[in-house]
Design an enzyme around this catalytic site. Structure first.
Site, short mmCIF file in Angstrom:
data_model
loop_
_atom_site.label_atom_id
_atom_site.label_comp_id
_atom_site.label_asym_id
_atom_site.label_seq_id
_atom_site.Cartn_x
_atom_site.Cartn_y
_atom_site.Cartn_z
N LYS A 47 0.83 -1.21 0.00
CA LYS A 47 0.00 0.00 0.00
C LYS A 47 0.87 1.25 0.00
O LYS A 47 0.60 2.21 -0.73
CB LYS A 47 -0.93 0.00 1.22
CG LYS A 47 -2.01 -1.06 1.13
CD LYS A 47 -2.84 -1.22 2.39
CE LYS A 47 -3.81 -2.40 2.21
NZ LYS A 47 -4.76 -2.56 3.29
N GLN A 62 -5.06 -1.60 9.61
CA GLN A 62 -4.93 -2.90 8.97
C GLN A 62 -5.47 -3.99 9.88
O GLN A 62 -5.10 -4.08 11.05
CB GLN A 62 -3.44 -3.15 8.63
CG GLN A 62 -3.17 -4.40 7.81
CD GLN A 62 -3.65 -4.32 6.37
OE1 GLN A 62 -3.89 -3.23 5.82
NE2 GLN A 62 -3.82 -5.46 5.73
N ASP A 117 -11.37 2.59 3.63
CA ASP A 117 -11.63 1.14 3.57
C ASP A 117 -13.11 0.87 3.27
O ASP A 117 -13.46 -0.24 2.87
CB ASP A 117 -11.34 0.52 4.95
CG ASP A 117 -9.99 -0.20 4.99
OD1 ASP A 117 -9.52 -0.64 3.94
OD2 ASP A 117 -9.44 -0.32 6.11
N1 L34 Z 1 -8.23 -2.50 7.12
N2 L34 Z 1 -7.45 -4.59 6.58
C1 L34 Z 1 -7.96 -3.41 6.18
N3 L34 Z 1 -8.19 -3.12 4.88
C2 L34 Z 1 -7.92 -4.03 3.92
O1 L34 Z 1 -8.22 -3.77 2.64
C3 L34 Z 1 -7.37 -5.25 4.29
N4 L34 Z 1 -6.99 -6.22 3.36
C4 L34 Z 1 -7.16 -7.62 3.70
C5 L34 Z 1 -6.51 -7.85 5.06
N5 L34 Z 1 -6.73 -6.76 6.00
C6 L34 Z 1 -7.16 -5.53 5.63
C7 L34 Z 1 -5.96 -6.09 2.50
O2 L34 Z 1 -5.41 -5.02 2.26
C8 L34 Z 1 -6.43 -8.32 2.56
N6 L34 Z 1 -5.64 -7.27 1.93
C9 L34 Z 1 -4.66 -7.47 0.93
C10 L34 Z 1 -4.08 -6.43 0.24
C11 L34 Z 1 -3.11 -6.65 -0.72
C12 L34 Z 1 -2.70 -7.90 -1.02
C13 L34 Z 1 -3.27 -8.97 -0.35
C14 L34 Z 1 -4.24 -8.74 0.62
C15 L34 Z 1 -1.62 -8.10 -2.03
O3 L34 Z 1 -0.84 -7.23 -2.26
N7 L34 Z 1 -1.52 -9.31 -2.65
C16 L34 Z 1 -0.52 -9.63 -3.62
C17 L34 Z 1 0.49 -10.62 -3.10
C18 L34 Z 1 1.05 -10.31 -1.76
C19 L34 Z 1 2.09 -11.33 -1.27
O4 L34 Z 1 3.04 -11.60 -2.02
O5 L34 Z 1 1.91 -11.86 -0.15
C20 L34 Z 1 -1.22 -10.27 -4.82
O6 L34 Z 1 -0.65 -10.23 -5.91
O7 L34 Z 1 -2.29 -10.83 -4.64
#
Ligand code: L34
Length: 284
Positions: free
Chosen positions: A53, A97, A120
Site C-alpha cells: 500500500k 490494517q 476502507d
Molecule cells: N483495514 N485490513 C484493512 N483493509 C484491507 O483492505 C485489508 N486487506 C485484507 C486484510 N486486511 C485488511 C488487505 O489489504 C487483505 N488485503 C490485501 C491487500 C493486498 C494484497 C493482499 C491482501 C496483495 O498485495 N496481494 C498480492 C500478493 C502479496 C504477497 O506476495 O503476499 C497479490 O498479488 O495478490
C-alpha cells in the site's frame, strides 16, 4: 474449456495510471492526497500488504504515513491516534490494517474513524450508503472485483452470482455490489449444506473463505467466471487462493490467479478512495 486468466496486476496498473492523473490535478490545486495506515502488532502477511500500500502511494506521488503500534497497545491509545488523524488536514484516508489484537474492540475502532476518511469503506455509515446506493467509499476488495469484471467485459446484470463467505470485509459487501449491478445473488458460507449444489449453478463464483484448494472443478459450471479472493499459505508456505487453480482453470471461462489477481486491485481501489477523499475535502 481452458479459462482466460484475468490479469489483476495488469488491470491494476492501467487503473493506477488514471488515478495518477487525478493526483496531478489535485496537486495543481495544492492538495496532496494523504493516506495514514496503522499497523498493530507483528503479522508478517499484514506487513507485506501494508508495504504494498505504501509503495503504491509513493508510485502515485501521494503522501503516506505508517504508524506502527506494538501488539500490547491499549484500545485508548489506538483510539487517540485515530482521533488525531481524524483532525489532521494533510490526511484524507485512515486505515487500520486488520486483523488487530483480540483485546481491542474492532467494531469500536472502525466506528471511531471519520466516515469522510474511511477509505476502507468499513464504517457503518459507508456500508449503509453503499446499500442504499448513495455516494460512499466502497470497500476496496469488493470494489476491485467489480472493476476487474468491468475491465474484462463481464457484466453481472442478470447473472447468478454465488458468493462463498460472509465476512463484513468481502463476502457481504461483494454480494451487495453485485446486487446493485442487477445480479441475482446467493450467499453461501460454512454452515451451507451441499455447497456444490449452489456453486454449480453460478455464472460467477466469488470465493472468500480462506481455505487453500477449497473450490474444485466439480464445484464449477463449465465456462463460469471464478473470482478467487483467498490469501492462504499452502504446506510449502507458498501463497495460494481458495481455488484449486490448476484443476478449475480447465473448466472455467475466466479465472483470477493468486497472486496477481484480486490483491493488486484491493490496493488500487484504496488509492482511488484516498484520491476521492482528497478531492471531496476541497469542497468541505
Ligand atoms: N483495514 N485490513 C484493512 N483493509 C484491507 O483492505 C485489508 N486487506 C485484507 C486484510 N486486511 C485488511 C488487505 O489489504 C487483505 N488485503 C490485501 C491487500 C493486498 C494484497 C493482499 C491482501 C496483495 O498485495 N496481494 C498480492 C500478493 C502479496 C504477497 O506476495 O503476499 C497479490 O498479488 O495478490
Amino acid at each position: 474449456m481452458t479459462a482466460e486468466i484475468i490479469n489483476g496486476k495488469e488491470i491494476a496498473a492501467k487503473k493506477r495510471q488514471e488515478i495518477g492523473k487525478e493526483v496531478e490535478k489535485l496537486k495543481e490545486k495544492g492538495v496532496v492526497p494523504g493516506l495514514a495506515v496503522i499497523l498493530v502488532g507483528n503479522n508478517d502477511a499484514s506487513r507485506t500488504y501494508v508495504r504494498n500500500k505504501q509503495k503504491a502511494c509513493q508510485e502515485l506521488g501521494m503522501h503516506s504515513v505508517l504508524i506502527e503500534m506494538p501488539e500490547e497497545v491499549s484500545e485508548e491509545e489506538l483510539l487517540a491516534k485515530i482521533d488525531e488523524l481524524n483532525h489532521a488536514s494533510e490526511i484524507h484516508g485512515i486505515l487500520v490494517q486488520l486483523p488487530i489484537p483480540k483485546h481491542i474492540d474492532e467494531k469500536k475502532v472502525i466506528e471511531s474513524i471519520s466516515p469522510s476518511k474511511d477509505v476502507d469503506g468499513f464504517h457503518p455509515v459507508n456500508i449503509g450508503r453503499m446499500m442504499t446506493g448513495q455516494n460512499a467509499f466502497l470497500p476496496c476488495t469488493p470494489y476491485g472485483i467489480m472493476v476487474l469484471l468491468e475491465e474484462t467485459g463481464i457484466s453481472p446484470a442478470g447473472k447468478h452470482v454465488v458468493v462463498v463467505g460472509r465476512s463484513n470485509i468481502v463476502g457481504k459487501p461483494v454480494g451487495q455490489l453485485m446486487l446493485n449491478h442487477n445480479a441475482t445473488v446467493t450467499y453461501c458460507h460454512s454452515k451451507t449444506k451441499d455447497l456444490k449444489q449452489y456453486t454449480k449453478q453460478a455464472d460467477i463464483v466469488v470465493s472468500a473463505v480462506g481455505i487453500a484448494n477449497f473450490i474444485k472443478a466439480d464445484h464449477i459450471k463449465e465456462g463460469a467466471v471464478v473470482i478467487d479472493v483467498g490469501m492462504n499459505r499452502n504446506e510449502a508456505g507458498k501463497l495460494c487462493g481458495d481455488v484449486d487453480f490448476e484443476e478449475v482453470k480447465e473448466k472455467a471461462g475466466y479465472i483470477t490467479p493468486v497472486p496477481k489477481g484480486v490483491g493488486p486491485m484491493t490496493i488500487t481501489m484504496l488509492m482511488y478512495n484516498t484520491v476521492k477523499s482528497a478531492a471531496e475535502s476541497i469542497n468541505r
